[in-house]
Design an enzyme around this catalytic site. Structure first.
Site, PDB file in Angstrom:
ATOM      1  N   SER A   7     -14.862 -67.401 -14.942  1.00  0.00           N
ATOM      2  CA  SER A   7     -14.630 -68.489 -14.067  1.00  0.00           C
ATOM      3  C   SER A   7     -15.508 -69.590 -15.026  1.00  0.00           C
ATOM      4  O   SER A   7     -16.852 -69.263 -15.169  1.00  0.00           O
ATOM      5  CB  SER A   7     -15.171 -68.593 -12.767  1.00  0.00           C
ATOM      6  OG  SER A   7     -15.579 -69.775 -12.151  1.00  0.00           O
ATOM      7  N   HIS A  30     -10.444 -68.436 -15.629  1.00  0.00           N
ATOM      8  CA  HIS A  30     -10.257 -69.106 -14.338  1.00  0.00           C
ATOM      9  C   HIS A  30     -10.847 -70.428 -14.067  1.00  0.00           C
ATOM     10  O   HIS A  30     -12.125 -70.753 -14.483  1.00  0.00           O
ATOM     11  CB  HIS A  30     -10.836 -68.234 -13.185  1.00  0.00           C
ATOM     12  CG  HIS A  30     -10.869 -68.295 -11.691  1.00  0.00           C
ATOM     13  ND1 HIS A  30      -9.827 -67.795 -11.150  1.00  0.00           N
ATOM     14  CD2 HIS A  30     -11.636 -68.852 -10.859  1.00  0.00           C
ATOM     15  CE1 HIS A  30     -10.100 -68.121  -9.660  1.00  0.00           C
ATOM     16  NE2 HIS A  30     -11.323 -68.784  -9.622  1.00  0.00           N
ATOM     17  N   ASP A  32     -11.991 -73.439 -11.521  1.00  0.00           N
ATOM     18  CA  ASP A  32     -12.147 -73.938 -10.102  1.00  0.00           C
ATOM     19  C   ASP A  32     -11.992 -75.290  -9.983  1.00  0.00           C
ATOM     20  O   ASP A  32     -13.062 -76.303 -10.277  1.00  0.00           O
ATOM     21  CB  ASP A  32     -13.313 -73.279  -9.561  1.00  0.00           C
ATOM     22  CG  ASP A  32     -13.437 -71.629  -9.558  1.00  0.00           C
ATOM     23  OD1 ASP A  32     -12.813 -71.018  -8.840  1.00  0.00           O
ATOM     24  OD2 ASP A  32     -14.290 -71.120 -10.381  1.00  0.00           O
ATOM     25  N   MET A  34     -12.237 -78.279  -7.143  1.00  0.00           N
ATOM     26  CA  MET A  34     -12.789 -78.693  -5.690  1.00  0.00           C
ATOM     27  C   MET A  34     -12.854 -80.065  -5.546  1.00  0.00           C
ATOM     28  O   MET A  34     -13.323 -81.145  -6.383  1.00  0.00           O
ATOM     29  CB  MET A  34     -14.120 -78.095  -5.779  1.00  0.00           C
ATOM     30  CG  MET A  34     -14.418 -76.746  -6.249  1.00  0.00           C
ATOM     31  SD  MET A  34     -16.232 -75.853  -6.139  1.00  0.00           S
ATOM     32  CE  MET A  34     -16.143 -74.572  -6.632  1.00  0.00           C
ATOM     33  N   HIS A  63      -7.445 -72.442  -9.559  1.00  0.00           N
ATOM     34  CA  HIS A  63      -7.723 -72.062  -8.122  1.00  0.00           C
ATOM     35  C   HIS A  63      -8.085 -73.428  -7.579  1.00  0.00           C
ATOM     36  O   HIS A  63      -9.091 -74.049  -7.614  1.00  0.00           O
ATOM     37  CB  HIS A  63      -9.191 -71.087  -8.170  1.00  0.00           C
ATOM     38  CG  HIS A  63      -9.705 -71.020  -6.876  1.00  0.00           C
ATOM     39  ND1 HIS A  63     -10.711 -70.106  -6.467  1.00  0.00           N
ATOM     40  CD2 HIS A  63      -9.110 -71.208  -5.478  1.00  0.00           C
ATOM     41  CE1 HIS A  63     -10.977 -70.013  -5.459  1.00  0.00           C
ATOM     42  NE2 HIS A  63     -10.008 -70.515  -4.792  1.00  0.00           N
ATOM     43  N   GLY A 141     -16.817 -72.354  -2.896  1.00  0.00           N
ATOM     44  CA  GLY A 141     -17.693 -73.706  -3.197  1.00  0.00           C
ATOM     45  C   GLY A 141     -18.450 -73.560  -4.323  1.00  0.00           C
ATOM     46  O   GLY A 141     -18.844 -74.600  -4.933  1.00  0.00           O
ATOM     47  N   PHE A 142     -19.100 -72.334  -4.638  1.00  0.00           N
ATOM     48  CA  PHE A 142     -20.276 -72.578  -5.539  1.00  0.00           C
ATOM     49  C   PHE A 142     -20.260 -70.981  -6.240  1.00  0.00           C
ATOM     50  O   PHE A 142     -19.754 -70.033  -5.606  1.00  0.00           O
ATOM     51  CB  PHE A 142     -21.781 -72.641  -4.750  1.00  0.00           C
ATOM     52  CG  PHE A 142     -21.810 -73.847  -4.190  1.00  0.00           C
ATOM     53  CD1 PHE A 142     -22.352 -74.877  -4.927  1.00  0.00           C
ATOM     54  CD2 PHE A 142     -21.498 -74.317  -2.919  1.00  0.00           C
ATOM     55  CE1 PHE A 142     -22.408 -76.031  -4.274  1.00  0.00           C
ATOM     56  CE2 PHE A 142     -21.587 -75.384  -2.166  1.00  0.00           C
ATOM     57  CZ  PHE A 142     -22.053 -76.516  -3.092  1.00  0.00           C
ATOM     58  N   GLY A 143     -20.417 -71.084  -7.458  1.00  0.00           N
ATOM     59  CA  GLY A 143     -20.865 -69.630  -8.155  1.00  0.00           C
ATOM     60  C   GLY A 143     -22.286 -69.192  -7.792  1.00  0.00           C
ATOM     61  O   GLY A 143     -22.951 -69.938  -7.029  1.00  0.00           O
ATOM     62  N   GLY A 144     -22.479 -67.986  -8.114  1.00  0.00           N
ATOM     63  CA  GLY A 144     -23.445 -67.245  -7.982  1.00  0.00           C
ATOM     64  C   GLY A 144     -24.134 -66.843  -6.659  1.00  0.00           C
ATOM     65  O   GLY A 144     -25.098 -66.730  -6.424  1.00  0.00           O
ATOM     66  N   ASP A 174     -12.542 -62.932  -6.117  1.00  0.00           N
ATOM     67  CA  ASP A 174     -13.293 -63.934  -6.515  1.00  0.00           C
ATOM     68  C   ASP A 174     -14.534 -64.182  -5.768  1.00  0.00           C
ATOM     69  O   ASP A 174     -14.328 -64.406  -4.538  1.00  0.00           O
ATOM     70  CB  ASP A 174     -12.397 -65.122  -6.664  1.00  0.00           C
ATOM     71  CG  ASP A 174     -12.980 -66.242  -7.091  1.00  0.00           C
ATOM     72  OD1 ASP A 174     -14.167 -66.146  -7.909  1.00  0.00           O
ATOM     73  OD2 ASP A 174     -12.481 -67.727  -7.236  1.00  0.00           O
ATOM     74  N   GLY A 175     -15.724 -64.027  -6.474  1.00  0.00           N
ATOM     75  CA  GLY A 175     -17.004 -64.403  -5.855  1.00  0.00           C
ATOM     76  C   GLY A 175     -17.867 -63.048  -5.760  1.00  0.00           C
ATOM     77  O   GLY A 175     -17.666 -62.067  -5.149  1.00  0.00           O
ATOM     78  N   GLY A 196     -17.698 -65.325 -12.541  1.00  0.00           N
ATOM     79  CA  GLY A 196     -18.348 -66.419 -13.233  1.00  0.00           C
ATOM     80  C   GLY A 196     -19.874 -66.158 -13.687  1.00  0.00           C
ATOM     81  O   GLY A 196     -20.179 -66.098 -15.015  1.00  0.00           O
ATOM     82  N   SER A 197     -20.895 -66.131 -13.099  1.00  0.00           N
ATOM     83  CA  SER A 197     -22.237 -65.986 -13.346  1.00  0.00           C
ATOM     84  C   SER A 197     -22.455 -64.426 -14.065  1.00  0.00           C
ATOM     85  O   SER A 197     -23.285 -64.273 -15.142  1.00  0.00           O
ATOM     86  CB  SER A 197     -23.359 -65.864 -12.334  1.00  0.00           C
ATOM     87  OG  SER A 197     -22.660 -65.524 -11.140  1.00  0.00           O
TER      88      SER A 197
HETATM   89  C1  DX5 Z   1     -16.078 -70.041  -5.886  1.00  0.00           C
HETATM   90  C2  DX5 Z   1     -15.376 -69.945  -7.167  1.00  0.00           C
HETATM   91  C3  DX5 Z   1     -15.747 -68.752  -7.932  1.00  0.00           C
HETATM   92  C4  DX5 Z   1     -17.019 -68.871  -8.653  1.00  0.00           C
HETATM   93  C5  DX5 Z   1     -17.171 -67.400  -8.720  1.00  0.00           C
HETATM   94  O1  DX5 Z   1     -15.681 -71.044  -5.112  1.00  0.00           O
HETATM   95  O2  DX5 Z   1     -13.825 -69.874  -6.779  1.00  0.00           O
HETATM   96  O3  DX5 Z   1     -14.461 -68.776  -9.010  1.00  0.00           O
HETATM   97  O4  DX5 Z   1     -17.026 -69.584  -9.980  1.00  0.00           O
HETATM   98  O5  DX5 Z   1     -18.609 -67.341  -9.425  1.00  0.00           O
HETATM   99  P1  DX5 Z   1     -19.348 -66.032  -9.229  1.00  0.00           P
HETATM  100  O6  DX5 Z   1     -18.523 -65.036 -10.128  1.00  0.00           O
HETATM  101  O7  DX5 Z   1     -20.685 -66.279  -9.820  1.00  0.00           O
HETATM  102  O8  DX5 Z   1     -19.667 -65.590  -7.885  1.00  0.00           O
HETATM  103 ZN    ZN Z   2     -12.342 -69.307  -8.010  1.00  0.00          ZN
END
Ligand code: DX5
Ligand code: ZN
Length: 215
Positions: A7, A30, A32, A34, A63, A141-144, A174-175, A196-197
Site C-alpha cells: 500500500s 494497492h 488507497d 480517501m 481501494h 482511514g490510516f496506515g500503521g 488489508d490492515g 503498508g507499513s
Molecule cells: C487503511 C488502508 C490500508 C493501509 C494499510 O485504510 O486501507 O491499505 O495502507 O496500512 P498498514 O499495512 O500499515 O496497516
Molecule cells: Zn487499503
C-alpha cells in the site's frame, strides 16, 4: 498462490516514482483513495492514479474509501485502474450495484470491501458477480494500525462462501498485515495481502515482501 499488494499510503508521496520501483517484486500495487467523508482522512485521487499508470505496469488495485463511489468509477477507469473496490457501507445497495455495473462496462475488475463492523453475510448478494472481496482488519482511514484478530473468523467464513459460490474470486485482507499476522490471514483463507507499513517501514522492502509471502 499468495499475492502481495504493498500500500503506497505508507510511501513518500513526494517521491512516488522511486517508491513504486522499490516494490516491483510484489504482485499488485494497492492505492488507497480517501475522501474525508467516508473516512476522516484525505489521501489521493484520480490524478495520482493516472501518474502511477504511467510509472508502472503493476496491477493497480484501487481501494475506494469514498461516499457513493458510483460517481467516480469512470474517472478511475480512465486513469488506468485495473481493479476498483467499493465499500458496502458507502452507498445503498442500488448504488453499489450501479458501481459494479459501471466497472463491468469499463472492463475493470470488481471488488467489494467490508469494514470491521460489517458481517460476512453482507457479501452474499454480490459474491457471484465480483472478482475480489476485501476484508478490513483495521478501521479504514490510516496506515500503521493494530491488526484486529477478531476479523479472522469473518475471513474464514467468506473463504467458505467463495469456495461454494465463486471459487475464482480473490480474498484480500488489508490492515495491520505484517510477518506475524500474515500467516494467520493466510490460514484463514486470504490470498491477497495488503501491507503498508510492513513493506515501506522495512529497511529492505523487497525482503519484507518475500517474508510476507512466507518465502
Ligand atoms: C487503511 C488502508 C490500508 C493501509 C494499510 O485504510 O486501507 O491499505 O495502507 O496500512 P498498514 O499495512 O500499515 O496497516
Ligand atoms: Zn487499503
Amino acid at each position: 498462490m499468495i499475492k502481495i499488494a504493498p500500500s503506497i499510503l505508507s510511501a513518500d508521496f513526494a517521491d512516488l516514482g522511486r517508491e513504486v520501483q522499490k516494490v516491483q517484486s510484489a504482485d499488485w500495487l494497492h492505492v488507497d483513495v480517501m475522501d474525508g467523508m467516508f473516512v476522516s482522512n484525505i489521501s489521493i485521487g484520480v490524478p495520482v492514479v493516472k501518474s502511477l499508470r504511467k510509472a508502472t505496469d503493476m496491477f493497480l488495485d484501487v481501494h475506494l474509501m469514498i461516499e457513493k463511489p458510483v460517481r467516480y468509477i469512470d474517472a478511475f477507469a480512465d486513469a488506468g485502474a485495473d481493479l476498483l473496490s467499493v465499500h458496502l457501507e458507502s452507498d445503498m445497495p442500488p448504488g453499489i450495484k450501479a458501481a459494479l455495473e459501471a466497472m463491468d462496462r469499463r472492463g475493470v475488475k470488481k471488488g467489494i470491501v467490508l469494514r470491521p463492523i460489517t458481517a460476512a453475510e453482507a457479501v452474499l448478494p454480490y459474491i457471484k458477480d465480483v472478482d475480489l472481496i476485501l476484508v478490513m482488519t483495521v478501521e479504514p482511514g490510516f496506515g500503521g494500525q493494530k491488526f484486529m484478530a477478531d476479523q479472522l473468523p469473518k475471513i474464514a467464513a467468506i473463504r467458505r462462501y467463495i469456495n461454494e459460490y465463486n471459487p475464482d474470486c480473490r480474498l484480500e485482507v488489508d490492515g495491520g498485515v505484517d510477518p506475524n499476522t500474515a500467516p494467520l490471514v493466510i490460514e484463514a483463507g486470504a490470498d491477497v495481502l495488503v501491507a503498508g507499513s510492513a513493506v515501506y517501514g522495512a529497511a529492505d522492502p523487497a525482503a519484507a515482501i518475500k517474508t510476507l509471502r512466507g518465502e
